[in-house]
Design a protein around this motif. Structure first.
Motif, PDB file in Angstrom:
ATOM      1  N   ILE A 198       0.490  -1.085  -0.118  1.00 48.20           N
ATOM      2  CA  ILE A 198       0.168   0.296   0.118  1.00 48.20           C
ATOM      3  C   ILE A 198       0.963   1.307   0.268  1.00 48.20           C
ATOM      4  N   TYR A 199       0.400   2.031  -0.922  1.00 46.97           N
ATOM      5  CA  TYR A 199       1.813   2.912  -0.968  1.00 46.97           C
ATOM      6  C   TYR A 199       1.229   4.354  -2.036  1.00 46.97           C
ATOM      7  N   ASP A 200       1.193   5.008  -2.069  1.00 39.08           N
ATOM      8  CA  ASP A 200       0.840   7.065  -2.853  1.00 39.08           C
ATOM      9  C   ASP A 200       1.785   6.904  -3.559  1.00 39.08           C
ATOM     10  N   PRO A 201       1.185   6.443  -5.406  1.00 42.28           N
ATOM     11  CA  PRO A 201       2.125   7.211  -5.985  1.00 42.28           C
ATOM     12  C   PRO A 201       3.160   8.090  -6.912  1.00 42.28           C
ATOM     13  N   LYS A 202       1.719   9.032  -5.483  1.00 42.63           N
ATOM     14  CA  LYS A 202       2.373  10.320  -5.751  1.00 42.63           C
ATOM     15  C   LYS A 202       3.774  10.511  -5.228  1.00 42.63           C
ATOM     16  N   HIS A 203       3.581  10.407  -4.149  1.00 39.56           N
ATOM     17  CA  HIS A 203       5.535  10.253  -3.574  1.00 39.56           C
ATOM     18  C   HIS A 203       6.123   9.474  -3.614  1.00 39.56           C
ATOM     19  N   PHE A 204       6.003   8.291  -4.959  1.00 40.11           N
ATOM     20  CA  PHE A 204       7.056   7.883  -5.480  1.00 40.11           C
ATOM     21  C   PHE A 204       7.720   8.553  -6.444  1.00 40.11           C
ATOM     22  N   GLU A 205       6.729   8.983  -7.212  1.00 41.62           N
ATOM     23  CA  GLU A 205       7.111   9.667  -8.569  1.00 41.62           C
ATOM     24  C   GLU A 205       7.770  11.103  -7.809  1.00 41.62           C
ATOM     25  N   ALA A 206       7.225  12.077  -6.902  1.00 46.96           N
ATOM     26  CA  ALA A 206       8.626  13.192  -6.582  1.00 46.96           C
ATOM     27  C   ALA A 206       9.549  12.505  -6.220  1.00 46.96           C
ATOM     28  N   MET A 207       9.822  11.766  -5.883  1.00 42.38           N
ATOM     29  CA  MET A 207      11.042  10.551  -4.759  1.00 42.38           C
ATOM     30  C   MET A 207      11.372  10.481  -6.589  1.00 42.38           C
ATOM     31  N   ILE A 208      11.310   9.793  -7.613  1.00 42.26           N
ATOM     32  CA  ILE A 208      11.380   9.717  -8.541  1.00 42.26           C
ATOM     33  C   ILE A 208      12.235  11.127  -9.249  1.00 42.26           C
ATOM     34  N   THR A 209      11.487  11.769  -9.752  1.00 46.03           N
ATOM     35  CA  THR A 209      11.552  12.801 -10.346  1.00 46.03           C
ATOM     36  C   THR A 209      12.842  13.704  -9.737  1.00 46.03           C
ATOM     37  N   GLY A 210      12.737  13.794  -8.275  1.00 45.61           N
ATOM     38  CA  GLY A 210      14.228  13.978  -7.758  1.00 45.61           C
ATOM     39  C   GLY A 210      15.488  13.587  -8.038  1.00 45.61           C
ATOM     40  N   TRP A 211      15.233  12.549  -7.176  1.00 46.84           N
ATOM     41  CA  TRP A 211      16.847  11.495  -7.556  1.00 46.84           C
ATOM     42  C   TRP A 211      17.243  11.549  -9.211  1.00 46.84           C
ATOM     43  N   MET A 212      16.144  11.857 -10.256  1.00 50.02           N
ATOM     44  CA  MET A 212      16.542  11.957 -11.529  1.00 50.02           C
ATOM     45  C   MET A 212      17.339  13.185 -11.547  1.00 50.02           C
ATOM     46  N   ALA A 213      16.732  13.945 -11.583  1.00 46.85           N
ATOM     47  CA  ALA A 213      17.416  15.410 -11.750  1.00 46.85           C
ATOM     48  C   ALA A 213      18.361  16.068 -10.835  1.00 46.85           C
ATOM     49  N   ALA A 214      18.900  15.168  -9.787  1.00 47.92           N
ATOM     50  CA  ALA A 214      19.754  15.132  -8.891  1.00 47.92           C
ATOM     51  C   ALA A 214      21.374  14.382  -9.256  1.00 47.92           C
ATOM     52  N   LYS A 215      20.401  12.731 -10.418  1.00 42.99           N
ATOM     53  CA  LYS A 215      21.766  12.031 -10.987  1.00 42.99           C
ATOM     54  C   LYS A 215      22.030  12.963 -12.440  1.00 42.99           C
ATOM     55  N   HIS A 216      20.737  13.968 -13.080  1.00 41.95           N
ATOM     56  CA  HIS A 216      21.755  14.155 -14.705  1.00 41.95           C
ATOM     57  C   HIS A 216      22.337  15.855 -13.830  1.00 41.95           C
ATOM     58  N   ALA A 217      22.049  16.250 -12.636  1.00 39.77           N
ATOM     59  CA  ALA A 217      22.937  17.063 -12.261  1.00 39.77           C
ATOM     60  C   ALA A 217      24.109  16.684 -12.110  1.00 39.77           C
ATOM     61  N   ASN A 218      24.843  16.150 -11.479  1.00 40.40           N
ATOM     62  CA  ASN A 218      25.796  15.323 -10.869  1.00 40.40           C
ATOM     63  C   ASN A 218      26.482  15.109 -12.164  1.00 40.40           C
ATOM     64  N   ALA A 219      25.722  14.346 -13.073  1.00 38.66           N
ATOM     65  CA  ALA A 219      26.681  13.776 -14.719  1.00 38.66           C
ATOM     66  C   ALA A 219      26.864  15.102 -15.184  1.00 38.66           C
ATOM     67  N   ALA A 220      26.123  16.078 -15.097  1.00 37.40           N
ATOM     68  CA  ALA A 220      26.525  17.178 -16.261  1.00 37.40           C
ATOM     69  C   ALA A 220      27.945  17.985 -15.381  1.00 37.40           C
ATOM     70  N   LYS A 221      27.533  17.790 -14.040  1.00 36.67           N
ATOM     71  CA  LYS A 221      28.783  18.286 -12.986  1.00 36.67           C
ATOM     72  C   LYS A 221      29.858  18.006 -13.761  1.00 36.67           C
ATOM     73  N   LYS A 222      29.531  16.651 -13.510  1.00 40.00           N
ATOM     74  CA  LYS A 222      31.285  15.745 -13.793  1.00 40.00           C
ATOM     75  C   LYS A 222      31.762  15.891 -15.647  1.00 40.00           C
ATOM     76  N   ALA A 223      30.802  16.017 -16.446  1.00 36.12           N
ATOM     77  CA  ALA A 223      31.263  16.356 -17.052  1.00 36.12           C
ATOM     78  C   ALA A 223      31.860  17.337 -18.230  1.00 36.12           C
ATOM     79  N   GLY A 224      31.667  18.542 -17.672  1.00 30.06           N
ATOM     80  CA  GLY A 224      31.955  19.542 -17.612  1.00 30.06           C
ATOM     81  C   GLY A 224      31.959  20.677 -16.450  1.00 30.06           C
TER      82      GLY A 224
END
Length: 74
Positions: A48-74
């Motif tokens: 039993i879970y709230d999909p909106k909580h998981f959506e927000a968590m995954i969205t934040g994780w993806m943003a952090a992952k992309h930001a970190n990858a961009a920081k390493k690349a440039g």
């Protein structure tokens, strides 16, 4: 929580994503109901879970992952 009379276990499970590379923590929780079938086996599981909580968590994780990858690349 354990209900011995019914053979049920309910618990809160933390679903934690791997470190996106910046040390930030990204996780969401669900509740799980397990029903014991006997002989060391389970007959039922319900999550039993709230999909909106998981959506927000995954969205934040993806943003952090992309930001970190961009920081390493440039």
């Amino acid at each position: 929580m354990i209900d011995e009379d019914r053979g049920w276990i309910t618990c809160q499970v933390g679903n934690r994503m791997t470190d996106p590379g910046d040390g930030s923590l990204h996780q969401a929780y669900n509740f799980t109901l397990l029903k014991y079938a006997g002989n060391g086996t389970w007959s039922y599981e319900e999550d039993i879970y709230d999909p909106k909580h998981f959506e927000a968590m995954i969205t934040g994780w993806m943003a952090a992952k992309h930001a970190n990858a961009a920081k390493k690349a440039g």
